[in-house]
Design an enzyme around this catalytic site. Structure first.
Site, PDB file in Angstrom:
ATOM      1  N   GLY A  11       0.811  -1.216   0.000  1.00 32.85           N
ATOM      2  CA  GLY A  11       0.000   0.000   0.000  1.00 32.85           C
ATOM      3  C   GLY A  11       0.842   1.263   0.000  1.00 32.85           C
ATOM      4  N   VAL A  87       0.412  -4.258   6.464  1.00 31.25           N
ATOM      5  CA  VAL A  87      -0.988  -4.373   6.041  1.00 31.25           C
ATOM      6  C   VAL A  87      -1.818  -3.278   6.723  1.00 31.25           C
ATOM      7  CG1 VAL A  87      -0.784  -6.860   5.645  1.00 31.25           C
ATOM      8  CG2 VAL A  87      -1.594  -6.027   7.858  1.00 31.25           C
ATOM      9  N   ASN A  88      -3.024  -3.085   6.242  1.00 32.49           N
ATOM     10  CA  ASN A  88      -3.880  -2.032   6.791  1.00 32.49           C
ATOM     11  C   ASN A  88      -4.431  -2.426   8.169  1.00 32.49           C
ATOM     12  OD1 ASN A  88      -4.861  -3.862   4.837  1.00 32.49           O
ATOM     13  ND2 ASN A  88      -6.862  -2.893   4.847  1.00 32.49           N
ATOM     14  N   THR A 129       0.868   0.496  11.869  1.00 33.03           N
ATOM     15  CA  THR A 129       0.639   1.133  13.154  1.00 33.03           C
ATOM     16  C   THR A 129      -0.315   0.254  13.962  1.00 33.03           C
ATOM     17  OG1 THR A 129       0.911   3.262  12.090  1.00 33.03           O
ATOM     18  CG2 THR A 129      -0.180   3.259  14.248  1.00 33.03           C
ATOM     19  N   GLU A 158       6.351   3.453  10.844  1.00 30.07           N
ATOM     20  CA  GLU A 158       6.710   4.338   9.737  1.00 30.07           C
ATOM     21  C   GLU A 158       6.145   5.735   9.996  1.00 30.07           C
ATOM     22  OE1 GLU A 158       8.826   3.930   7.160  1.00 30.07           O
ATOM     23  OE2 GLU A 158       8.381   6.060   7.174  1.00 30.07           O
ATOM     24  N   LEU A 218       1.730   5.915  17.901  1.00 27.07           N
ATOM     25  CA  LEU A 218       0.394   6.453  18.195  1.00 27.07           C
ATOM     26  C   LEU A 218       0.514   7.851  18.794  1.00 27.07           C
ATOM     27  CD1 LEU A 218      -1.518   3.394  19.736  1.00 27.07           C
ATOM     28  CD2 LEU A 218      -1.641   4.270  17.407  1.00 27.07           C
ATOM     29  N   ALA A 219       1.501   8.011  19.675  1.00 24.74           N
ATOM     30  CA  ALA A 219       1.681   9.305  20.351  1.00 24.74           C
ATOM     31  C   ALA A 219       2.079  10.395  19.363  1.00 24.74           C
ATOM     32  CB  ALA A 219       2.734   9.165  21.448  1.00 24.74           C
ATOM     33  N   CYS A 273      -4.776   7.937   8.778  1.00 26.39           N
ATOM     34  CA  CYS A 273      -4.200   7.533  10.067  1.00 26.39           C
ATOM     35  C   CYS A 273      -4.571   8.371  11.297  1.00 26.39           C
ATOM     36  CB  CYS A 273      -2.692   7.461   9.934  1.00 26.39           C
ATOM     37  SG  CYS A 273      -2.236   6.112   8.821  1.00 26.39           S
ATOM     38  N   LYS A 336      -4.951  16.078   1.424  1.00 22.03           N
ATOM     39  CA  LYS A 336      -3.915  17.119   1.432  1.00 22.03           C
ATOM     40  C   LYS A 336      -3.384  17.193   0.006  1.00 22.03           C
ATOM     41  CE  LYS A 336       0.229  15.889   3.075  1.00 22.03           C
ATOM     42  NZ  LYS A 336       1.337  15.257   3.840  1.00 22.03           N
TER      43      LYS A 336
HETATM   44  P1  NAD Z   1      -3.026   0.383   2.510  1.00 26.11           P
HETATM   45  O1  NAD Z   1      -4.437  -0.003   2.711  1.00 26.11           O
HETATM   46  O2  NAD Z   1      -2.668   1.365   1.421  1.00 26.11           O
HETATM   47  O3  NAD Z   1      -2.166  -0.940   2.201  1.00 26.11           O
HETATM   48  C1  NAD Z   1      -2.282  -2.115   2.937  1.00 26.11           C
HETATM   49  C2  NAD Z   1      -2.174  -3.282   1.968  1.00 26.11           C
HETATM   50  O4  NAD Z   1      -2.131  -4.511   2.718  1.00 26.11           O
HETATM   51  C3  NAD Z   1      -3.365  -3.413   1.007  1.00 26.11           C
HETATM   52  O5  NAD Z   1      -2.918  -3.331  -0.339  1.00 26.11           O
HETATM   53  C4  NAD Z   1      -3.968  -4.793   1.344  1.00 26.11           C
HETATM   54  O6  NAD Z   1      -4.466  -5.488   0.205  1.00 26.11           O
HETATM   55  C5  NAD Z   1      -2.763  -5.502   1.929  1.00 26.11           C
HETATM   56  N1  NAD Z   1      -3.120  -6.671   2.744  1.00 26.11           N
HETATM   57  C6  NAD Z   1      -4.074  -6.763   3.704  1.00 26.11           C
HETATM   58  N2  NAD Z   1      -4.078  -8.012   4.228  1.00 26.11           N
HETATM   59  C7  NAD Z   1      -3.106  -8.712   3.598  1.00 26.11           C
HETATM   60  C8  NAD Z   1      -2.617 -10.044   3.697  1.00 26.11           C
HETATM   61  N3  NAD Z   1      -3.138 -10.913   4.555  1.00 26.11           N
HETATM   62  N4  NAD Z   1      -1.617 -10.421   2.876  1.00 26.11           N
HETATM   63  C9  NAD Z   1      -1.079  -9.561   1.981  1.00 26.11           C
HETATM   64  N5  NAD Z   1      -1.489  -8.274   1.844  1.00 26.11           N
HETATM   65  C10 NAD Z   1      -2.494  -7.861   2.642  1.00 26.11           C
HETATM   66  O7  NAD Z   1      -2.475   0.871   3.910  1.00 26.11           O
HETATM   67  P2  NAD Z   1      -1.262   1.876   4.180  1.00 26.11           P
HETATM   68  O8  NAD Z   1      -1.711   3.271   4.054  1.00 26.11           O
HETATM   69  O9  NAD Z   1      -0.074   1.418   3.414  1.00 26.11           O
HETATM   70  O10 NAD Z   1      -1.020   1.610   5.734  1.00 26.11           O
HETATM   71  C11 NAD Z   1      -0.470   0.411   6.198  1.00 26.11           C
HETATM   72  C12 NAD Z   1      -0.126   0.579   7.661  1.00 26.11           C
HETATM   73  O11 NAD Z   1       0.867   1.595   7.802  1.00 26.11           O
HETATM   74  C13 NAD Z   1      -1.300   0.998   8.537  1.00 26.11           C
HETATM   75  O12 NAD Z   1      -1.172   0.384   9.789  1.00 26.11           O
HETATM   76  C14 NAD Z   1      -1.097   2.489   8.678  1.00 26.11           C
HETATM   77  O13 NAD Z   1      -1.618   2.965   9.904  1.00 26.11           O
HETATM   78  C15 NAD Z   1       0.398   2.614   8.688  1.00 26.11           C
HETATM   79  N6  NAD Z   1       0.919   3.909   8.203  1.00 26.11           N
HETATM   80  C16 NAD Z   1       0.380   4.510   7.095  1.00 26.11           C
HETATM   81  C17 NAD Z   1       0.917   5.707   6.614  1.00 26.11           C
HETATM   82  C18 NAD Z   1       0.357   6.419   5.396  1.00 26.11           C
HETATM   83  O14 NAD Z   1       0.814   7.516   5.104  1.00 26.11           O
HETATM   84  N7  NAD Z   1      -0.585   5.855   4.672  1.00 26.11           N
HETATM   85  C19 NAD Z   1       2.040   6.258   7.240  1.00 26.11           C
HETATM   86  C20 NAD Z   1       2.572   5.607   8.348  1.00 26.11           C
HETATM   87  C21 NAD Z   1       2.008   4.429   8.812  1.00 26.11           C
HETATM   88  C1  UGA Z   2       0.673  11.815   9.023  1.00 25.58           C
HETATM   89  C2  UGA Z   2       1.970  12.103   9.790  1.00 25.58           C
HETATM   90  O1  UGA Z   2       2.417  13.416   9.445  1.00 25.58           O
HETATM   91  C3  UGA Z   2       3.043  11.083   9.442  1.00 25.58           C
HETATM   92  O2  UGA Z   2       4.208  11.310  10.241  1.00 25.58           O
HETATM   93  C4  UGA Z   2       2.497   9.679   9.729  1.00 25.58           C
HETATM   94  O3  UGA Z   2       3.450   8.711   9.358  1.00 25.58           O
HETATM   95  C5  UGA Z   2       1.227   9.472   8.936  1.00 25.58           C
HETATM   96  O4  UGA Z   2       0.259  10.487   9.290  1.00 25.58           O
HETATM   97  C6  UGA Z   2       0.561   8.162   9.216  1.00 25.58           C
HETATM   98  O5  UGA Z   2       0.803   7.554  10.240  1.00 25.58           O
HETATM   99  O6  UGA Z   2      -0.229   7.803   8.358  1.00 25.58           O
HETATM  100  P1  UGA Z   2      -0.227  12.276   6.570  1.00 25.58           P
HETATM  101  O7  UGA Z   2      -1.547  11.937   7.176  1.00 25.58           O
HETATM  102  O8  UGA Z   2       0.181  11.586   5.324  1.00 25.58           O
HETATM  103  O9  UGA Z   2       0.944  11.975   7.644  1.00 25.58           O
HETATM  104  O10 UGA Z   2      -0.155  13.836   6.273  1.00 25.58           O
HETATM  105  P2  UGA Z   2       0.044  15.135   7.195  1.00 25.58           P
HETATM  106  O11 UGA Z   2       0.948  16.049   6.493  1.00 25.58           O
HETATM  107  O12 UGA Z   2       0.397  14.789   8.577  1.00 25.58           O
HETATM  108  O13 UGA Z   2      -1.402  15.795   7.171  1.00 25.58           O
HETATM  109  C7  UGA Z   2      -2.488  15.179   7.826  1.00 25.58           C
HETATM  110  C8  UGA Z   2      -3.702  16.078   7.742  1.00 25.58           C
HETATM  111  O14 UGA Z   2      -3.543  17.222   8.573  1.00 25.58           O
HETATM  112  C9  UGA Z   2      -3.985  16.597   6.333  1.00 25.58           C
HETATM  113  O15 UGA Z   2      -5.377  16.557   6.091  1.00 25.58           O
HETATM  114  C10 UGA Z   2      -3.484  18.022   6.379  1.00 25.58           C
HETATM  115  O16 UGA Z   2      -4.122  18.868   5.472  1.00 25.58           O
HETATM  116  C11 UGA Z   2      -3.801  18.394   7.819  1.00 25.58           C
HETATM  117  N1  UGA Z   2      -2.950  19.487   8.333  1.00 25.58           N
HETATM  118  C12 UGA Z   2      -1.618  19.300   8.505  1.00 25.58           C
HETATM  119  C13 UGA Z   2      -3.533  20.691   8.654  1.00 25.58           C
HETATM  120  O17 UGA Z   2      -4.761  20.877   8.515  1.00 25.58           O
HETATM  121  N2  UGA Z   2      -2.729  21.694   9.141  1.00 25.58           N
HETATM  122  C14 UGA Z   2      -1.402  21.544   9.323  1.00 25.58           C
HETATM  123  O18 UGA Z   2      -0.733  22.501   9.765  1.00 25.58           O
HETATM  124  C15 UGA Z   2      -0.831  20.309   8.982  1.00 25.58           C
END
Ligand code: NAD
Ligand code: UGA
Length: 456
Positions: A11, A87-88, A129, A158, A218-219, A273, A336
């Site tokens: 993902g 994974v999600n 997460t 991440e 989470l924090a 997230c 965003k």
């Molecule tokens: P996402 O939904 O884009 O991707 C997750 C992928 O995992 C999907 O493609 C899904 O098909 C796959 N999956 C689910 N179950 C599976 C299985 N059993 N085997 C193989 N693949 C499987 O999610 P994401 O945004 O990449 O987030 C993943 C994790 O990382 C979450 O816990 C999220 O909180 C965390 N995270 C996300 C971000 C972000 O910016 N999106 C940043 C930091 C942390």
């Molecule tokens: C956020 C964190 O910044 C990452 O460190 C983390 O890894 C990630 O979540 C995650 O765990 O998924 P992201 O959600 O991709 O990243 O983007 P951000 O830049 O944090 O923005 C989040 C939201 O807050 C957006 O909707 C943005 O428009 C809003 N935002 C951000 C504001 O409204 N004001 C600000 O000053 C900053």
């Protein structure tokens, strides 16, 4: 010994993270697997499944060399010595903890797959997460079989943000690795640290206990979201008192203890997230009987919801207390700028609230229109999707900017205004446009945290 690396979950995190790892560690073989065949196919194609600036270049540099995308999960697990689980982990929508707790079904299925297919001792890295102490449950599942294979579970959350993922991965503020305080745990931590050491300075690689690492993720998200809710709460007060939220943010941000980042008032935070991670934190606090702490963090989400409702309320009030049958162009639907991701985007709720008011909503976005169509599919023809912002605004009573795309700053505003019905309203949900200039052009301008500029 050079070890094979696998990532389960292709993902927004798994894809870019592993592409960067493959780029920086050309002697490692990095494989990314997913149950979603269409997603894997897209990773192997010229059109990647996610839009992220700079990602194409990184993938093109490594794909087929030491970066591979496949649906063959079992084979991938059998071949790997280090497995990242990405994974999600969405919010649970059913049963105990519905609407708050993390839904761990994908994560647990992954653990069972690893147990089923692993053929040699393996380091399993939590990239997703997860609630604190999930690593303990993961370890228990992994060691529940008959096999002699041993697993070491690490937490390596991440911190990348979408839109800047490649820069964040190439130059992270820190890399956090949590491991067990045992010889094998510390050896696994050292091995993962060595992997990142290929491009991340050692002083930015932090090692902690597993629980601290899990909780830190989470924090961090909770603290970031809290800053957004804090400035958004103040934006309401600015509107009531004729203060300007941008000036307030600038003034307080110059205090070195507060700092200038993450103080942009707007329609609230979106993204996959913040919302789910805070609710997850709230649920954890409640589970441990910490009601006051849970309520404190819940308020961050409540202010976010309030901000969106407040924005729509302000639109309706400005437009003579009715938007029924009025055409309203929503410019920007991504949560965003610089991403096509619309998960939890404030635009979803705002569009729905306006449809509830019987407005004729037109949605436009340079990258997120396909996702927007899916998000609002149930509204049928009550929402129109239009890629061209000028066509979206034509005949509209109002335009509302919900994403701060830089191309929107460069719009031909006289042309936009000329095509609209009068009086023409412009609502800036990101407070990023030149309001005085727009007002001088003839728009009635209303922006978050500012005094409205009205010709009426
Ligand atoms: P996402 O939904 O884009 O991707 C997750 C992928 O995992 C999907 O493609 C899904 O098909 C796959 N999956 C689910 N179950 C599976 C299985 N059993 N085997 C193989 N693949 C499987 O999610 P994401 O945004 O990449 O987030 C993943 C994790 O990382 C979450 O816990 C999220 O909180 C965390 N995270 C996300 C971000 C972000 O910016 N999106 C940043 C930091 C942390
Ligand atoms: C956020 C964190 O910044 C990452 O460190 C983390 O890894 C990630 O979540 C995650 O765990 O998924 P992201 O959600 O991709 O990243 O983007 P951000 O830049 O944090 O923005 C989040 C939201 O807050 C957006 O909707 C943005 O428009 C809003 N935002 C951000 C504001 O409204 N004001 C600000 O000053 C900053």
């Amino acid at each position: 010994m050079k070890r094979n690396i696998l990532c389960i979950g292709a993902g927004y995190v798994g894809g870019p993270t592993m592409a960067m790892l493959a780029l920086k560690c050309p002697d490692r073989r990095v494989t990314v697997v997913d149950i979603n065949a269409a997603r894997i196919q897209a990773w192997n194609s010229g059109t990647l499944p996610i839009y992220e600036p700079g990602l194409d270049e990184v993938v093109n540099a490594c794909r087929g060399r030491n970066l591979f995308f496949t649906t063959d999960i079992g084979h991938g697990i059998a071949e790997a010595e280090i497995i990242f689980v990405s994974v999600n982990t969405p919010t649970k929508t059913f049963g105990q903890g519905a609407g708050c707790a993390a839904d761990l079904q994908y994560w647990e299925k992954t653990a069972r797959l690893i147990l089923q297919h692993a053929t040699s001792d393996t380091i399993v890295v939590e990239k997703s997460t997860l609630p604190v102490r999930t690593a303990a449950a993961l370890s228990r599942i992994l060691h529940s079989g008959e096999s002699a294979v041993r697993f070491e579970v690490l937490s390596n959350p991440e911190f990348l943000a979408e839109g800047t993922a490649i820069a964040d991965l190439a130059n992270p503020d820190r890399v956090l690795i949590g491991g067990a305080d045992t010889p094998s745990g510390q050896a696994a931590v050292a091995e993962l640290a060595e992997l990142y050491g290929a491009w991340v300075p050692r002083e930015r690689i932090l090692t902690t206990s597993v629980w601290s690492s899990e909780l830190s993720k989470l924090a961090a998200n909770a603290m970031l979201a809290q800053r957004v809710s804090s400035i958004n709460a103040l934006s309401a007060l600015c509107e009531a008192t004729e203060a300007n939220v941008a000036e307030v943010a600038h003034a307080i941000g110059m205090d070195a203890r507060i700092g200038p980042k993450f103080l942009r008032a707007g329609v609230g935070f979106g993204g996959s997230c913040f919302h789910k991670d805070i609710l997850n934190l709230v649920y954890l606090c409640e589970t441990y009987g910490l009601t006051e702490v849970a309520n404190y963090w819940r308020q961050v989400v409540l202010i976010n919801d309030y901000q969106q409702a407040r924005f729509v309320g302000g639109m309706v009030r400005a437009m003579f207390n009715t938007v029924a049958d009025k055409r309203i162009a929503l410019l920007g639907f991504a949560f965003k700028a610089d991403t096509g991701d619309t998960r939890e985007s404030p635009a979803i709720r705002i569009a729905r609230l306006l449809v509830d008011e019987h407005a004729r909503v037109v949605v436009s976005d340079p990258r997120a229109l396909a996702n927007a169509r899916t998000d609002l599919a149930d509204l049928g023809d009550r929402v129109i999707f239009e890629p061209d912002p000028y066509a979206a605004a034509a005949g509209a009573d109002a335009v509302a900017f919900l994403t701060d795309w830089k191309e929107y700053r460069a719009l031909d505003f006289p042309r936009l205004l000329h095509s609209m019905r009068r009086p023409a309203f412009l609502f800036d949900g990101r407070s990023f446009l030149d309001h005085e200039a727009l007002f001088r052009l003839g728009f009635n301008v209303q922006a978050i945290g500012r005094t409205p500029l009205s010709h009426l």
